[in-house]
Design an enzyme around this catalytic site. Structure first.
Site, short mmCIF file in Angstrom:
data_model
loop_
_atom_site.label_atom_id
_atom_site.label_comp_id
_atom_site.label_asym_id
_atom_site.label_seq_id
_atom_site.Cartn_x
_atom_site.Cartn_y
_atom_site.Cartn_z
N THR A 176 0.83 -1.20 0.00
CA THR A 176 0.00 0.00 0.00
C THR A 176 0.87 1.26 0.00
O THR A 176 1.72 1.44 0.86
CB THR A 176 -0.90 0.01 1.24
OG1 THR A 176 -1.63 -1.20 1.28
CG2 THR A 176 -1.86 1.19 1.20
N HIS A 202 2.91 -5.67 -4.18
CA HIS A 202 1.65 -6.43 -4.12
C HIS A 202 0.68 -5.83 -5.14
O HIS A 202 0.16 -4.73 -4.93
CB HIS A 202 1.05 -6.37 -2.72
CG HIS A 202 1.89 -7.05 -1.69
ND1 HIS A 202 1.77 -6.78 -0.34
CD2 HIS A 202 2.86 -8.00 -1.79
CE1 HIS A 202 2.63 -7.53 0.34
NE2 HIS A 202 3.30 -8.27 -0.52
N MET A 295 0.85 -2.57 3.86
CA MET A 295 0.11 -3.27 4.90
C MET A 295 0.79 -4.57 5.26
O MET A 295 1.50 -5.16 4.46
CB MET A 295 -1.30 -3.61 4.41
CG MET A 295 -2.27 -2.49 4.36
SD MET A 295 -3.83 -3.06 3.60
CE MET A 295 -4.22 -4.50 4.61
N ASP A 298 4.72 -8.67 5.47
CA ASP A 298 5.49 -9.37 4.44
C ASP A 298 6.87 -8.73 4.32
O ASP A 298 6.99 -7.52 4.20
CB ASP A 298 4.74 -9.29 3.11
CG ASP A 298 5.33 -10.20 2.04
OD1 ASP A 298 6.04 -11.16 2.41
OD2 ASP A 298 5.08 -9.96 0.84
#
Length: 372
Positions: A176, A202, A295, A298
Site C-alpha cells: 500500500t 503487491h 500493509m 510481508d
C-alpha cells in the site's frame, strides 16, 4: 472508539449497494453517504467529513481521477481507495489515480457467480485497507496507518551473527502506497547501478505489466515485468508479475529469475519473503534489501534471513509511509540497519552499493537453486 466514516462514490446502483452493505456489516465502519459521481462527492466532503472515500474511476460529469485531483487540490488528505476493473484500461486509470493522490485501490469482482461471492470479494479486499489507512487493526498484522498513528519507536539493529557483506543484488518489497514510493525511489537511482534489482509490489496481473512500463519510462534503469529464466544483469529491474512469486535461482552460468505459483505467503502472491530468502541462497547473503510502505508484515522474516547471512536492510520510516505495516514490522523486530524517510532511500541504496563487488560471485557456480 468511533466508527470509521466512509463515503462511497460509484455511479452503479448495484456496486453502491454491494459496497454499502459490506461495509455496514462491519461494526467498526459507518457509511455516512453515497455519491453517483465525483462532482457530487466533492459537495459532500465538507458536510459529511468522511474518514475515507471509496472512489469509482469511470463516472459521468466528473470521473474518479478528476475527483482525486480536485480533492487533493483542496489540500484535503482524506484517504481515497479506488475501485478498479481488472483490465488494461482499468489498470492504467488506477495508476493515474494513484499518481494523482489516491492511496490505494481494490479490483471490482469479475467472473463471480453470485452477489454473495461479489460481496465476499469486496469484504476481503476493501475492509482491511480501510482499517489500515485509518489506523485501525486489520487482523493481517498491519501496523497503524500514518493519519491516526502515534510514532512507533524502531528497535536498534540486532547484533549481526555473520560478517557484513558487500551487496551483489538489490531486492525491494512494497505494498500500500508502494507505486508512488517506487516512482520516487527508482528514478533517483543511476543507470550505472552495479547490481541487478528484483522487486515485489503487491499487485494483481495486468496491473504489474502496466506498472513496469510506467517505471521504465520514469527511470534511467531498465524496468521489466519479470519473465521466468531471465539472466540477472546490473541496471535492470525485474518486477514480479501479478499472481506469481518471483525468486532468484543460482545456475552454473549465474543467477536467473524464477517464477512460481506456489502457495501465498503472508496472504500474498507475489510475496516479498520468498524473494528475500531466495536472494540470500543465490548470492550467499550478499544482499541489500529495501522495504517500503505497505500493509501487513510481508518481508519481516526474509529481512531476518538477510541480516543473519550478512546482508543489509533499509526500511522507509513511519512519517513518510502511507501504511507503516511492512517497514514497521522489520524495524520493530530490530532487523533494519537504517530507517529513513522516503527521500533518503535512494541515497542510502547508492551509498551501500558503492561497496558492491562486480555481480559475479564465485559461489553462484555452486548454487543449486533457491528456496521457494
Amino acid at each position: 472508539m468511533d466508527p470509521i466514516r466512509v463515503l462511497v462514490v460509484d455511479d452503479s446502483v448495484v456496486v453502491r449497494k454491494i459496497v454499502t452493505d459490506v461495509l455496514s456489516s462491519d461494526p467498526a465502519i459507518e457509511v455516512v453517504g453515497t455519491a453517483v459521481n465525483g462532482k457530487l462527492a466533492l459537495t459532500k466532503l465538507d458536510t459529511l467529513k468522511p474518514d475515507l472515500v471509496t472512489m469509482d474511476i469511470e463516472m459521468p460529469e466528473m470521473d474518479g481521477i478528476e475527483a482525486v485531483r480536485a480533492i487533493r487540490a483542496r489540500r484535503n488528505r482524506v484517504p481515497i481507495v479506488m475501485f478498479s476493473t481488472l483490465t488494461e484500461r482499468g489498470a492504467s486509470a488506477t495508476l493515474d489515480a494513484l499518481s494523482s493522490g489516491a492511496n490505494d485501490y481494490v479490483t471490482k469482482p469479475a467472473n463471480v457467480g453470485s452477489v454473495a461471492q461479489s460481496m465476499e470479494s469486496v469484504r476481503q479486499q476493501l475492509i482491511p485497507k480501510i482499517k489500515a489507512l485509518t489506523g485501525r487493526p486489520t487482523g493481517l498484522g498491519a501496523a497503524p496507518a500514518r493519519p491516526a498513528a502515534a510514532p512507533v519507536a524502531a528497535r536498534p539493529p540486532a547484533p549481526r551473527s555473520a560478517p557484513h557483506k558487500a551487496p551483489a543484488v538489490l531486492v525491494i518489497g512494497s505494498s500500500t502506497g508502494g507505486p508512488e514510493a517506487l516512482a520516487k525511489v527508482l528514478p533517483a537511482l543511476p543507470a550505472t547501478l552495479p547490481v541487478p534489482v528484483l522487486l515485489v509490489q503487491h499487485m494483481p496481473p495486468v496491473f504489474t505489466r502496466q506498472f513496469a512500463q510506467r517505471l521504465d519510462r520514469l527511470s534511467a534503469l531498465r524496468v521489466v515485468e519479470a519473465v521466468d529464466g531471465t539472466p540477472l544483469q546490473p541496471g535492470t529491474v525485474h518486477l514480479a508479475p501479478g499472481d506469481h512469486h518471483l525468486t532468484v535461482r543460482g545456475t552454473g552460468r549465474g543467477a536467473t529469475t524464477m517464477l512460481s505459483q506456489g502457495p501465498p505467503e503472508n496472504f500474498c502472491r507475489p510475496a516479498v519473503d520468498p524473494l528475500f530468502r531466495s536472494a540470500v541462497t543465490a548470492y550467499d547473503g550478499a544482499v541489500l534489501a529495501v522495504v517500503l510502505t505497505g500493509m501487513g508484515s510481508d518481508g519481516r522474516n526474509g529481512a531476518g534471513v538477510i541480516r543473519d547471512a550478512g546482508g543489509t536492510v533499509v526500511v522507509q520510516d513511519q512519517a513518510t509511509s502511507v501504511v507503516w505495516g511492512m517497514p514497521g514490522a522489520v524495524a520493530s523486530a530490530g532487523l533494519a540497519d537504517e530507517v529513513l524517510p522516503l527521500d533518503r532511500v535512494a541515497e542510502a541504496v547508492t551509498r551501500h552499493l558503492a561497496r558492491a563487488l562486480p555481480p559475479q560471485p564465485a559461489h553462484l557456480t555452486l548454487a543449486t537453486g533457491a528456496r521457494r
